[in-house]
Motif scaffolding. Structure first.
Motif, PDB file in Angstrom:
ATOM      1  N   ARG A  49      28.296  37.549  28.579  1.00 35.00           N
ATOM      2  CA  ARG A  49      27.563  38.298  29.602  1.00 35.00           C
ATOM      3  C   ARG A  49      27.488  37.480  30.884  1.00 35.00           C
ATOM      4  N   ASP A  53      23.243  40.521  35.870  1.00 38.60           N
ATOM      5  CA  ASP A  53      23.674  41.881  35.523  1.00 38.60           C
ATOM      6  C   ASP A  53      25.085  42.178  36.029  1.00 38.60           C
ATOM      7  N   GLY A  55      27.670  42.416  34.173  1.00 40.40           N
ATOM      8  CA  GLY A  55      28.477  42.997  33.124  1.00 40.40           C
ATOM      9  C   GLY A  55      28.962  41.973  32.126  1.00 40.40           C
ATOM     10  N   SER A  56      29.891  42.391  31.270  1.00 43.16           N
ATOM     11  CA  SER A  56      30.362  41.550  30.172  1.00 43.16           C
ATOM     12  C   SER A  56      31.862  41.641  30.015  1.00 43.16           C
ATOM     13  N   GLU A  97      26.863  51.183  24.784  1.00 39.73           N
ATOM     14  CA  GLU A  97      26.265  50.151  25.622  1.00 39.73           C
ATOM     15  C   GLU A  97      27.285  49.070  25.973  1.00 39.73           C
ATOM     16  N   ARG A 100      29.398  50.362  28.823  1.00 34.69           N
ATOM     17  CA  ARG A 100      28.712  50.282  30.116  1.00 34.69           C
ATOM     18  C   ARG A 100      28.773  48.869  30.700  1.00 34.69           C
ATOM     19  N   ARG A 101      28.541  47.880  29.855  1.00 39.01           N
ATOM     20  CA  ARG A 101      28.583  46.505  30.352  1.00 39.01           C
ATOM     21  C   ARG A 101      30.004  46.103  30.744  1.00 39.01           C
ATOM     22  N   ARG A 104      30.899  47.644  34.076  1.00 38.61           N
ATOM     23  CA  ARG A 104      30.228  46.940  35.171  1.00 38.61           C
ATOM     24  C   ARG A 104      30.999  45.671  35.547  1.00 38.61           C
ATOM     25  N   ARG A 108      32.561  45.090  39.280  1.00 34.86           N
ATOM     26  CA  ARG A 108      32.128  43.959  40.089  1.00 34.86           C
ATOM     27  C   ARG A 108      33.296  43.066  40.510  1.00 34.86           C
TER      28      ARG A 108
END
Length: 442
Positions: A49, A53, A55-56, A97, A100-101, A104, A108
């Motif tokens: 991670r 925030d 993302g991953s 979930e 979503r990560r 992201r 980014r």
């Protein structure tokens, strides 16, 4: 299959579906769905991670560049597509979930990706993000990736376009063109299809002609020839066919036929490797891979697509003979010089399994289905437990046989393995699940 919305209530996965078991060619009862979920459990356990925030990502190797953490080959763009299909099949929230990560992280980092290819850059990332049209971050990331493909192309004096010195499906104009065709249809943006046409103009200018047909090198500034799908003439020929299907330009069909004639002229006539094409045409003339990258599991995509369009019996015969050569090879249990201790979608057993599963769906030839199931059983038997999940330890490269690691990616690692096992739960594709990749006719 077109994209489905996961996050806005338009798609509800069926809960309480029974686990699907298959009786394999050896009579063993396998449970590919459970193995696919255990693969995802291990994959998710490898998550890194980003702070703030951001993302991953799920690293396939410890030495990956930013592009490789993002791309379709090793990175998030490919891993997310496995999680997408598994979420569709199960509805489990941990997959949603994770998606979503992972989206992201891609959104980014789009501006920092410096490569353009289908498998190693922006074209593949854009294709992956396009599968979530109702996720704002996916839409934003896809739009930025596509805009960069348009803005950063190199305009050529021949009125064509290119992005780098690569010609091939993996990194170059053939793969970028395939992605542009698919994105143009999905996003309803005809300018992307027009850009694919310009990519073909430059590719055609880069071809080399012999009396037996045309061929392409994998880079315009390098002389070594890898004729198969990932880096060579077979992949370029496949792009020409897909562009012909889109535009109806008969010149493209003629060029694809010419490429296939060249490939046929260099196919092996030895009964042990019949209708296989060498890894390369220098020191690799006697080396025959079997997988997606340099073997029939990739190259015969082109051959079968050509047959489906032209109905010429010779192409059907070439494809069938190459498939029979694989069936006689002894894999996956027995290694060959071109099928070493690698189980992945690029070079190994999964790429061969997806090929035979696709062939079965096209032809209904039972032996192809049995072989795909046998590969699935082999994967189940060779998996290694790690916590609550399963992983596979392999040698990514033939020339580094002692570098054995467990990987997460689509083309090298768990995401591709899990995706194949998920496909085996429905070998006849009755539920019509599964995403069609830009370079796949299956």
């Amino acid at each position: 299959m077109g994209p489905r919305a996961f996050f806005c209530g338009q798609y509800q996965a069926r809960r309480g579906e029974p686990e699907v078991t298959q009786v394999t060619a050896t009579g063993h009862k396998s449970d590919p769905m459970s193995v696919a979920k255990a693969t995802a459990s291990w994959l998710l356990s490898q998550e890194v991670r980003e702070p703030g925030d951001g993302g991953s990502y799920w690293p396939s190797r410890s030495d990956l560049s930013l592009e490789e953490k993002c791309d379709l080959y090793y990175g998030n763009a490919g891993i997310l597509l496995f999680l997408r299909e598994l979420y569709e099949a199960t509805g489990r929230p941990e997959y949603r979930e994770g998606i979503r990560r992972g989206i992201r992280f891609l959104e980014r980092n789009i501006s920092r990706v410096g490569r353009y290819g289908l498998y190693d850059g922006l074209a593949g990332i854009a294709f992956s993000l396009a599968q979530w049209p109702d996720d704002p971050e996916a839409v934003a990331g896809c739009s930025r990736a596509v805009d960069r493909l348009i803005r950063e192309k190199q305009d050529r004096v021949n009125a064509g376009a290119r992005w780098n010195q690569h010609i091939d499906v993996m990194s170059g104009s053939a793969g970028i063109g395939l992605s542009l065709l698919e994105l143009g249809r999905q996003l309803h943006r005809p300018e992307l299809i027009n850009l694919a046409v310009r990519a073909e103009v430059d590719l055609t200018a880069a071809s080399s002609k012999l009396p037996r047909g045309h061929y392409w090198l994998h880079q315009s500034n390098e002389q070594k020839q890898y004729p198969n799908f990932s880096h060579g003439t077979a992949g370029v020929g496949y792009f020409l066919l897909k562009l012909y299907e889109e535009t109806g330009n008969c010149r493209l069909l003629d060029a694809a036929n010419d490429a296939a004639n060249y490939l046929q002229s260099i196919m092996s006539t030895d009964p042990r490797t019949e209708c296989l094409i060498p890894h390369d045409l220098s020191e690799g003339r006697e080396l025959f891979y079997l997988g997606w990258c340099h073997g029939p599991a990739g190259t015969d995509r082109f051959i079968y697509e050509l047959f489906s369009i032209t109905k010429e019996a010779k192409w059907k015969s070439v494809g069938q003979t190459a498939a029979e050569t694989i069936l006689r090879s002894g894999i996956p249990e027995k290694p060959t010089p071109g099928h070493w201790h690698n189980v992945s979608r690029c070079c190994g057993a999964v790429g061969v399994g997806e090929f035979f599963l696709g062939l079965y769906r096209k032809t209904k030839e039972v032996s192809y289905r049995q072989f795909a199931l046998r590969i699935g059983e082999y994967l189940e038997n060779t998996a290694q437990a790690d916590g609550q999940g399963l992983k596979w330890i392999q040698a990514e490269n033939r020339i580094e046989p002692d570098r054995m690691i467990a990987q997460t990616g689509l083309m090298q690692g768990g995401a591709g393995i899990g995706l194949f096992l998920l496909h085996l739960t429905d070998p006849d594709n009755k539920r019509k699940r599964g995403l069609l990749f830009p370079d796949s006719p299956w």
